[in-house]
Design a protein around this motif. Structure first.
Motif, mmCIF file in Angstrom:
data_model
loop_
_atom_site.group_PDB
_atom_site.id
_atom_site.type_symbol
_atom_site.label_atom_id
_atom_site.label_comp_id
_atom_site.label_asym_id
_atom_site.label_seq_id
_atom_site.Cartn_x
_atom_site.Cartn_y
_atom_site.Cartn_z
ATOM 1 N N ARG A 1 55.030 48.427 17.565
ATOM 2 C CA ARG A 1 53.843 48.987 16.924
ATOM 3 C C ARG A 1 54.218 49.676 15.618
ATOM 4 O O ARG A 1 53.564 49.492 14.586
ATOM 5 N N SER B 1 47.799 51.924 26.058
ATOM 6 C CA SER B 1 46.785 52.822 25.498
ATOM 7 C C SER B 1 45.448 52.129 25.298
ATOM 8 O O SER B 1 44.488 52.764 24.845
ATOM 9 N N TYR B 2 45.356 50.840 25.657
ATOM 10 C CA TYR B 2 44.154 50.076 25.323
ATOM 11 C C TYR B 2 43.338 49.672 26.540
ATOM 12 O O TYR B 2 42.384 48.930 26.420
ATOM 13 N N HIS C 1 47.824 48.782 18.616
ATOM 14 C CA HIS C 1 47.916 49.653 19.775
ATOM 15 C C HIS C 1 48.924 49.109 20.783
ATOM 16 O O HIS C 1 49.210 47.903 20.810
ATOM 17 N N ARG D 1 56.281 50.380 21.726
ATOM 18 C CA ARG D 1 55.953 51.283 20.630
ATOM 19 C C ARG D 1 56.817 51.011 19.413
ATOM 20 O O ARG D 1 56.385 51.228 18.284
ATOM 21 N N ASP E 1 51.600 59.088 22.163
ATOM 22 C CA ASP E 1 50.259 58.855 22.675
ATOM 23 C C ASP E 1 49.787 60.161 23.297
ATOM 24 O O ASP E 1 50.341 60.608 24.298
ATOM 25 N N THR F 1 42.155 43.400 16.781
ATOM 26 C CA THR F 1 43.075 44.360 17.386
ATOM 27 C C THR F 1 44.408 43.663 17.620
ATOM 28 O O THR F 1 44.449 42.540 18.128
ATOM 29 N N ASN G 1 44.623 49.064 13.171
ATOM 30 C CA ASN G 1 44.143 48.780 14.523
ATOM 31 C C ASN G 1 45.242 48.106 15.345
ATOM 32 O O ASN G 1 45.081 46.975 15.823
#
Length: 1209
Positions: free
Chosen positions: A825, A849-850, A845, A822, A522, A816, A843
């Motif tokens: 993700r 980070s959102y 996340h 991570r 990120d 989303t 999309n």
């Protein structure tokens, strides 16, 4: 912004320059009488990173941390600042210090979870840039054990701290700190061996010997650049008093008004957004009343508050108006904004008023900062749209529109010239002279040829007699007087002169790559702020230019017996007056000795020149900042935006600007030290906008976020929890009320704005009967090589759910997927890439980070699961701040996937947190404990429960009923229930038309008619032929065979996926197919859409064919239909391909069905599997997704016993 003309008068430019110089040359190490912490250098020392663990004094220094007593007033300002300084410094160096300690104990260690080790490190030379001298080193990553993918890793990030030692010492006594200068891939890290450039923290450590083997260590956690400038800023703050000290140190609750507001009425005209009950009024009347109302607010005495009579004219609710009043008037203004309450909008409204009230544009520039680049760009975008003159400091903005407002672009438009321009040229000339001297020093040691005998004599390495003896061989003249000196030594060395061997750092040819860090990385974790105030002359973004000074011996002497000056026999030879008397087998060793001695004698001068160069570059930077300040003032810049890291990195520039107002957006996500260190002496007002119940500051050092240090307690949280005056927004405009109920346990007073109650504003989610749902499961988690968690079945379930929503008409941009990990993700992105529909869904996340973002539909993956029996651990999920962010991003629909059993049994914090969430879901009858996920057919309103990823096989956006409708051509649709309109489909049943040639059409119903006869094609056997394409003409053409594997038109093998059968569940993937609608598109003059768009339905061309098996077991592929230009994918990876039978290729030859073979519901007489409900279809898609894994070249279907085998690409 227009062009910038001459400087504005009346400004003390000399004072501004002095402020900048004091910041850039800040060093208090020699001052006496100061507390110890204020004398520490900017870069940690060797003692900081590599202490003597047996020395009590060194250990006391390590253990000098002070407790962060955030829950009470501080004893004094010095204690307050020292506490945060020492915590920052410990966070910067503790992990690297620990890694060095481990390496000292085991020099043969490999890379591990905390440490990266680089061996065979050799200096190649120095790049002399305007940022200072950069040392380029080559190195090996052999200790990684895997191939490093430099474009996808966090290794050697610009600004990070590393430590070097010699390979012989291995940090026993030598430790040389340095920082990474740049992370250049092309012609740098992409080489073998790779190279990187570093800044030595102490020029006395600068290495000049290219043959000295070094070792370099980097910690995997902690980022030095993020705290480096803040530590210096804290030392600055200790030198000057501030208006804000009484609030931050003493917790003064006097809540005083800003001095300048007490004297000046404010212009509140921008608060008028509409006229009440204006729908029936003429436009001109509305405009007139708007103008009248705004005029009445242009000189508003705001100290008495903002009256309620403004409410009907503004879009702000009463809590937002109260917040605006606080921002306008208070020295310390704190505003808490729960999710969806419009924090940023409120901030912009207040800044609008502050700027409109100024008598002259840019007379008092306002600083706006946030923790992340994205948050900075968001608020700047709103301010730019309102027409304010804005500057974005720092080079990490990803917004192309915001990049136009960079310092570099502002500088380019400047047309004036100042004394600073002349000074800059003076400094540049001085820098070039310094580089020339440095080159001459280097040339003495590393000449293009051999060493100069005159230089050897001047250095005292040989006598005059020895030098003169080189001109004679055995008493005879060996060269003319005009011979080059290097020729003399060359003749003297003879065969003993050899090319200097290169230093070998090449990496082994690893079979495996390091794990892909793209999803782990990120950018805002690493607020790398390229110093665009200096490096703007570079043509290529990301590449730093300068004068290259190589350090390398071209020639050396042969020394096979490895003699050294310590050998008595060699020392005896040194004393001979005639160098020709030295035996030839000693000459190479003696020449090597001269090389080493020349390097030793010149290294001090070399380091002095590097230090002088560094000082010149600092003066150039001060000069450039002074010029930038002139540009800012002459452009009348009203707003300057940067990250909180940039507040201190550009502290000298911003302090010289003398701002009086600073606003910190998302302040609760920022460490207290980052804000305190940016309190410039001129500041009169600090505005903190955020929410301490959402994300807290990050901390990579585990023990520092715990008692008694509490690094993750922000200034915002501290002041709010200690009951300092603040305003809380209480009207949310994001979530449908059903979703907002999930936040009631965290924000009891949060209300719904009427806009979220309007059905047209928050329509239901297509294909779902409920707006929210918690699917409980017991699928077990896993751990990847980066120690991040993932849950494979949960990932597959969510990927199929997203596909289901898209098949029901939900746009990709409206969905989303969030996850706390991570690793998850990466797993989901990988699964999406396997799907063959258009571009992969991206999309996805992490929750961290959102923050500040929102979307219509949010799907939340909780990941953590110990299965049905445990062990149960919650990890990040026990953090209520992250949970609040995750649960508050959706406008229309929120669907949560996780193991509630794990959450309830992991720990007390998790049980309390998620127990509240579960209670809300249960009160709404939306908690599925083993019941699956309810999806609802839009056509029949029939609800189906999906329990696991395999259940998605039977759903194509509808239910399991057979579609009874006919296509436009009159043929039956024949597929299961689907949401897509039949107008988007074309038929591939055999065409029944008789062509002009008298033959039946050979094509299918939905394609252009065709016949292979000469009458139809116009191609006759006696036509002339060409040999241009002889290879193709001569090549035999083999028709596809029905027994081939699933193969696309490009010849690549696709993936198979089995359908559910009894207790066995076959799992595989999609396969590639061929395009059967191209002719139809060309007939209609339209082209296929392959790119994602919010406004265009994407083309997914698919073929559905019924298949029968006769009594002999032969498989017959019959006709069917394919989707047309605007179709959605009606089947997914798992669709209706029975692994118990042989698969056909798309190109297989098939016969038209006979009337008797098809019954009324689309089944077959020979089909013994239950008619349409068990009918098998063949699915082919022309849009091929990028595949992660290697393809299997012989992929075929197996028997029913093999259904559980996976065949994946």
């Amino acid at each position: 912004m227009g062009s910038i003309s001459g400087p504005r008068p009346g400004l003390n430019t000399q004072e501004e320059l002095e402020i900048i110089q004091r910041h850039l040359n800040f060093d208090q190490s020699d001052l006496t009488g100061l507390p110890e912490w204020r004398t520490y250098p900017e870069i940690p020392t060797a003692e900081d990173l590599n202490p003597d663990w047996e020395n009590p004094a060194h250990l006391d220094k390590i253990h000098s941390l002070l407790p962060n007593t955030w829950d009470r007033p501080w004893a004094d300002k010095n204690t307050y600042l020292e506490t945060h300084y020492r915590l920052q410094r410990e966070e910067a160096i503790s992990m690297l210090r620990y890694s060095i300690k481990k390496y000292r104990q085991d020099p043969q260690m490999e890379d591990d979870d905390e440490t990266w080790i680089y061996t065979k490190v050799y200096v190649q030379g120095y790049l002399m840039t305007r940022l200072g001298p950069m040392c380029r080193v080559q190195f090996s990553t052999e200790r990684a054990g895997k191939r490093v993918r430099w474009s996808q890793t966090r290794r050697l990030t610009t600004g990070n701290l590393v430590a070097l030692s010699t390979a012989q010492d291995n940090f026993k006594t030598i430790c040389m700190p340095a920082t990474i200068a740049d992370h250049t891939l092309r012609d740098g890290l992409d080489q073998n061996p790779p190279t990187i450039q570093i800044f030595w923290s102490n020029m006395k450590d600068a290495v000049l010997d290219p043959t000295a083997e070094l070792v370099m260590i980097e910690a995997r956690f902690g980022y030095f650049e993020a705290v480096r400038h803040g530590m210096v800023g804290l030392q600055h703050v200790a030198n000057t008093p501030s208006t804000l000290d009484k609030y931050l140190v003493n917790l003064d609750k006097s809540d005083l008004e800003v001095e300048h507001v007490q004297k000046t009425p404010m212009n509140l005209a921008s608060l008028v957004h509409h006229i009440p009950d204006s729908s029936a009024l003429p436009v001109e009347t509305v405009r007139l009343r708007m103008a009248q109302k705004r005029e009445s607010l242009r000189n508003y005495k705001v100290l008495r508050g903002i009256h309620d009579d403004i409410s009907p004219y503004t879009n702000l609710d009463n809590s937002q108006l109260n917040a605006v009043h606080r921002i306008l008037t208070k020295e310390l203004a704190i505003v808490q904004g729960p999710p969806g309450t419009g924090k940023t909008f409120t901030s912009v409204q207040a800044l609008n008023i502050l700027l409109d009230t100024q008598a002259e544009h840019g007379s008092n520039t306002i600083i706006v900062a946030a923790q992340t680049n994205h948050a900075v760009d968001q608020i700047l975008t709103l301010l730019i749209k309102r027409g304010f003159l804005t500057l974005r400091l720092g080079g990490r903005s990803q917004d192309e529109d915001i990049k136009r407002y960079s310092m570099h672009n502002l500088r380019k438009r400047a047309t004036f010239r100042s004394h600073a321009e002349k000074d800059y040229r003076v400094f540049e000339d001085a820098r070039k002279r310094n580089i020339k001297r440095l080159g001459e020093t280097i040339a003495d040691v590393f000449p293009h040829g051999l060493l100069d005998p005159h230089a050897l004599e001047a250095a005292g390495l040989i006598t005059r007699r020895q030098r003169e003896s080189l001109q004679f061989e055995d008493g005879w003249a060996s060269a003319s007087a005009s011979s080059e000196p290097s020729d003399l030594l060359s003749a003297w060395l003879g065969d003993g002169q050899i090319e200097a061997p290169p230093m070998n750092s090449a990496d082994p040819d690893f079979e495996l790559d390091e794990d892909d860090d793209r999803a782990d990385f990120d950018p805002d974790d690493y607020n790398v702020e390229p110093d665009d105030c200096i490096a703007d002359d570079d043509d290529e973004r990301g590449r730093i230019h300068g004068i290259w000074v190589p350090i390398k011996h071209k020639w050396t002497g042969s020394n096979p017996r490895v003699y050294t000056e310590r050998d008595m026999v060699l020392r005896k030879e040194f004393k001979k007056g005639n160098l020709w008397d030295i035996p030839t087998h000693f000459r190479g060793a003696i020449y090597q000795f001269w090389q080493r001695q020349m390097l030793r004698l010149r290294v001090a001068r070399f380091r002095e020149e590097l230090l002088a160069n560094s000082r010149i570059c600092k003066n150039m930077k001060a000069n450039r900042w002074h010029r930038d300040l002139r540009c800012i003032r002459n452009a009348s810049i009203e707003i300057i935006g940067c990250t909180t890291t940039g507040l201190c990195k550009y502290r000298g520039l911003l302090a010289a600007l003398k701002p009086r107002t600073m606003l910190i957006e998302e302040a609760a996500e920022t460490k207290e030290a980052n804000i305190v260190s940016a309190l410039y002496p001129s500041l009169q007002q600090l505005i903190l906008v955020g929410d301490h119940q959402q994300l807290a500051p990050a901390c990579d050092t585990p023990y520092l976020d715990e008692a008694p240090y509490y690094v993750r307690v922000s200034m915002f949280e501290r002041l709010v929890k200690l009951n300092m005056p603040y305003t809380m927004l209480n009207m949310q405009r994001r979530m449908n009320p059903e979703l907002r109920q999930l936040l009631s346990p965290f924000y009891p007073g949060l209300q719904d704005h009427p806009v979220v109650r309007r059905p047209e504003a928050r329509p239901p989610v297509p294909g779902m009967s409920v707006r929210s749902y918690f699917l409980h499961h017991t699928w077990s988690e896993g751990t990847d090589e980066n120690l991040s968690k993932f849950n494979t079945l949960e990932a597959e379930m969510i990927v199929r759910f997203v596909e289901y929503l898209r098949m029901n008409g939900v746009k990709e941009s409206e969905i989303t997927v969030l996850t706390f990990y991570r690793g998850q993700r990466k797993r989901m992105l990988r699964e999406f890439r396997k799907l063959p529909n258009r571009e992969p869904f991206r999309n996805v996340h992490t929750v961290d980070s959102y923050q500040g973002e929102e979307n219509d539909i949010v799907i939340l993956s909780l990941v953590r699961s110990g299965g049905p029996t445990g062990p149960h651990r919650a990890g990040f999920l026990q953090n209520s701040n992250r949970a609040v962010v995750a649960l508050s991003r959706a406008r229309r629909g929120l669907y949560v996937f996780g193991n509630m059993l794990t959450l309830e049994n992991a720990c007390q914090e998790s049980r309390t947190l998620w127990g509240q969430v579960r209670d809300v879901f249960q009160s709404q009858n939306r908690f599925g404990r083993g019941g699956g996920l309810p999806i609802t057919c839009q056509r029949h309103q029939r609800t189906t429960w999906v329990h696991d990823p395999e259940d998605w096989i039977n759903h194509h956006g509808g239910c399991t009923e057979a579609c009874p409708d006919k296509l436009a051509c009159g043929h039956d649709c024949g597929r299961r229930c689907h949401w897509v309109d039949h107008k988007q489909l074309i038929c591939i049943r055999p065409c029944e038309k008789v062509l002009r040639c008298g033959h039946m059409c050979e094509s299918v119903c939905g394609h252009n008619c065709k016949c292979s006869c000469s009458t139809f094609t116009g191609a006759y056997p006696d036509d002339d032929a060409w040999d241009d394409n002889k290879t193709l003409v001569d090549a035999p053409v083999h028709p596809p065979v029905s027994g081939e594997p699933f193969t696309g038109s490009d010849g690549r093998v696709g993936r198979l996926r089995g359908s559910r059968s009894g207790a066995h569940t076959g799992r595989a993937g999609l396969r590639r197919g061929i395009d059967l609608v191209g002719e139809h598109e060309r007939r209609n003059g339209e082209s296929a859409q392959t790119a994602n768009s919010d406004n265009v339905v994407n083309v997914i061309r698919e073929t559905f064919r019924q298949v029968t098996i006769d009594q002999l077991g032969t498989r017959n592929v019959l006709d069917g239909v394919v989707t047309d230009r605007e179709g959605f994918m009606l089947g997914t990876v798992e669709d209706l391909i029975d692994l118990g039978e042989t698969a056909e290729t798309e190109d297989s030859v098939y016969a038209a069905p006979s009337e008797s073979s098809i019954n009324q519901v689309g089944g077959y007489e020979n089909d013994t599997r239950g008619g349409a409900d068990r009918a098998e279809w063949e699915l082919a898609s022309t849009v091929v997704a990028e595949e992660d894994d290697s393809a299997h070249s012989n992929e075929t279907a197996g028997t029913a016993d093999d259904e559980e085998d996976l065949i994946e690409m």
